[in-house]
Design an enzyme around this catalytic site. Structure first.
Site, PDB file in Angstrom:
ATOM      1  N   ASP A  88      76.042  13.809  17.452  1.00 50.51           N
ATOM      2  CA  ASP A  88      75.154  12.657  17.362  1.00 50.51           C
ATOM      3  C   ASP A  88      74.048  12.757  18.420  1.00 50.51           C
ATOM      4  OD1 ASP A  88      74.741   9.960  16.124  1.00 50.51           O
ATOM      5  OD2 ASP A  88      75.041   9.291  18.188  1.00 50.51           O
ATOM      6  N   GLU A 112      72.621  16.231  14.291  1.00 55.67           N
ATOM      7  CA  GLU A 112      71.946  14.998  13.870  1.00 55.67           C
ATOM      8  C   GLU A 112      70.618  14.951  14.601  1.00 55.67           C
ATOM      9  OE1 GLU A 112      70.076  11.894  14.489  1.00 55.67           O
ATOM     10  OE2 GLU A 112      71.794  11.231  15.671  1.00 55.67           O
ATOM     11  N   ASP A 170      74.935   4.210  10.244  1.00 56.61           N
ATOM     12  CA  ASP A 170      73.926   3.363  10.890  1.00 56.61           C
ATOM     13  C   ASP A 170      72.955   2.734   9.895  1.00 56.61           C
ATOM     14  OD1 ASP A 170      74.770   3.489  13.519  1.00 56.61           O
ATOM     15  OD2 ASP A 170      73.554   5.233  14.015  1.00 56.61           O
TER      16      ASP A 170
END
Length: 630
Positions: A327, A387, A488
């Site tokens: 992430d 990501e 998200d």
């Protein structure tokens, strides 16, 4: 292509579902999705539908706000995911204790995890909550005779030389036990003899000798990790037998109130009181005039221990999963840091600066470690997905160096070290820096890392449809993972309904309608528009089906979606809204009725077949093409 090598085929699919969102088994209630029979049933569903991979969120022990991206340890598994059902089967729980817990859990909403209830009734805040089911299971387990096989496996698990738990278990268990004894206060508020880990380690034996309750708490938290490991290993073995892949997730940052920082403070940028000098976030942008203030401590990349600790954490997670999504990967290239005093007083991320990330030094160390431990072999790709989403603004040495057309709010500061590299046109900046213009391209910096280490990146269809660039959906990219949305994002249905509402209230001339954008994307993947007409002539659309067909029809090696899209759920099933602390997030669960596996398997299987992604090979069929050690 890296993904093709890692997966053993050129087209595959995934479903994103955190285990906490699994439904309860038929006829039972546990309050949260667990690693029991329903997780195994979901693995079977993936096989039956020809879906290659199960992607999960970080598996750590969640705390404040329940976020899996803010845990008490990067290494420890979440006790909330431990299956009460499996503890009964293992003999740790009596039937009476199990059934009493199930009966109490029936009072919980089936479509939401109530972490407050789980904290009191499943985990227990301390030994006053002796009826908490995991504490009952621990005491049942401790009653086993010394020569019991599982008792022996537990002792081996707690050995500092154990391959899975040896490097972190004691720190985690001691941290959690001390936190419990200190009324759950953050470690920065503990007495100095506990707050400073060196002092604790010096006095530990004497303290434990006179505090048997602390010894029991430490053993309890070790037991929780033991049963998590048992259950996860059982699930992973099942996934391997079915030829399915598990994709894990690791946050870039960790929380300050964690065993990670308490026990490894040299890894982080802390002051003499062990508080952060600067904290993490992102600067103001189109969506937020204050930016996002995350508050995590930053790493001290000048200390070699920071890279070592990161490589340890990647190596550890790859013992649990087959691939890892990192992430906020852009922080490997550059990251935003906010002075702690500003963050504390102003509570926003406006006053910060960019710093240069560890880049190739970190990724090279990860690759070397995985080769040394034989997790990967020579010339095989690193099992990492990057990501790389978000704004990647160009940077200059000072705000005054930006070209005139840059707005004031887009003229960022960089820290002294980054500025010195720019001013000297240092080779360390590589091709991302243009010495003629003085511009450092963060987009190019990230792309160069992706290229050097053959890392696949991400495309999110929702973001593409919101772009002004027609083909920004990324349906023609290959070494990427294409998603309809992520944890998200709003669900596709919720996003589409919001888009239609925006269009109805917008006065902007010439704005292209969302339906036209979706139609064009369908055509890009060779599918006719998915809209239909109702009896009264009103245009209707199964937008979840259409975005699934766009993602799966793309050129990417791997495509997928959150399970909510298969279920056609709206915003009520959204998992998270970044930066929003006004509501409870991370709590959504599928209900037993929604998870109609035969129906879902038929639909997903047909989609996989049409898009060339159907994969029902067993482990024995794909072992020969594996590029990683199992």
């Amino acid at each position: 292509m890296a993904l093709e090598k890692l997966l053993g085929r050129d087209r595959s699919s995934l479903i994103l579902l955190h285990p906490s969102s699994l439904p309860d088994p038929e006829g039972r209630a546990y309050g949260i999705g667990e690693l029991g029979s329903e997780a195994w049933r979901f693995a079977d569903f993936l096989f039956e539908s020809g879906t290659a991979a199960w992607q999960v969120l970080p598996l750590g022990h969640t705390g404040y706000m329940n976020s899996p991206y803010q845990t008490f340890s990067r290494f420890a598994g979440s006790p909330y995911l431990v299956s009460v059902e499996r503890l009964l089967e293992a003999g740790d729980l009596t039937v009476e204790n199990h059934d009493a817990y199930v009966e109490a859990a029936r009072g919980c909403a089936g479509d939401r995890a109530d972490f407050g209830w789980l904290y009191r009734n499943k985990l227990g805040s301390n030994w006053d909550d002796s009826n908490a089911v995991l504490r009952q299971a621990y005491r049942g387990f401790k009653s086993r005779p010394a020569d019991d096989a599982r008792a022996a496996r537990f002792r081996d698990f707690c050995d500092p030389e154990h391959s899975y738990s040896g490097k972190w278990l004691a720190d985690y268990a001691e941290y959690m036990a001390l936190k419990e004894s200190c009324g759950q206060r953050p470690w920065s508020e503990w007495d100095e003899d506990l707050r400073y880990v060196e002092r604790w380690r010096t006095s530990r034996d004497a303290v434990l000798e006179r505090t048997p309750s602390l010894v029991e708490s430490i053993e309890f938290f070790k037991y929780l990790q033991f049963v998590f490991w048992e259950q996860w290993e059982g699930l992973r073995k099942r996934m391997r037998e079915l030829g399915r892949t598990i994709i894990g997730d690791i946050p870039w940052y960790v929380g300050h109130d964690s065993a990670d920082v308490w026990a490894n403070r040299e890894v982080f940028d802390l002051d003499s009181d062990a508080m952060p000098n600067r904290v993490a976030g992102v600067p103001p942008d189109y969506f937020s005039e204050d930016g996002q203030l995350w508050g995590n401590p930053l790493y001290d990349w000048d200390n070699p221990r920071a890279v070592e600790w990161w490589t340890n954490s990647i190596e550890h997670l790859l013992r649990l999963t087959d691939l890892v999504r990192i992430d906020h990967f852009r922080a490997a290239d550059s990251y935003w840091k906010v002075p702690q005093k500003w963050a504390r007083d102003k509570k926003n991320a406006r006053n910060g600066c960019w710093a240069k990330g560890p880049g190739a030094a970190l990724l090279g160390a990860i690759r070397d470690r995985l080769m040394t431990t034989k997790r990967i072999v020579a010339d095989s790709p690193i099992p990492i997905i990057a990501e790389d989403l978000g704004y990647l603004d160009p940077l200059y040495a000072t705000p005054e160096d930006y070209p005139e057309h840059f707005a004031k709010e887009n003229r960022f500061k960089v820290d002294d070290d980054f500025r010195a590299l720019m001013k000297s046109a240092a080779e360390a900046l590589g091709a991302a820096f243009d010495p003629k213009t003085g511009e450092y391209s963060t987009r190019k910096g990230v792309d160069l890392l992706l290229a050097e280490f053959s890392l696949p990146s991400m495309r999110v269809l929702q973001f593409g449809f919101e772009s002004v660039v027609p083909d920004e959906q990324g349906v023609s990219d290959v070494n990427v993972v294409v998603y309809t949305g992520t944890h998200d994002n709003d669900t596709v249905r919720g996003w589409y309904e919001e888009s239609l509402a925006h269009e109805a209230n917008s006065s902007q001339e010439g704005e292209e309608k969302i339906d036209l954008r979706i139609d064009r994307a369908l055509e890009c993947v060779g599918i006719s528009a998915g809209a239909t007409s109702s009896e009264n002539g009103t245009r209707t659309r199964d937008v979840c089906r259409d975005l699934l067909r766009i993602a799966f029809g793309s050129q990417s090696v791997l495509a997928g979606a959150p399970v909510q899209e298969l279920l056609r759920l709206g915003s009520e099933a959204r998992m998270n809204l970044p930066g929003d602390c006004s509501r409870s997030w991370w709590v959504w669960r599928a209900t037993r009725e929604q998870m109609d596996y035969p129906k879902l398997s038929a639909e997903l299987g047909a989609l996989n077949r049409i898009s060339g992604r159907f994969d029902r090979r067993l482990h024995s069929d794909i072992a020969a093409v594996s590029f990683t050690k199992t």
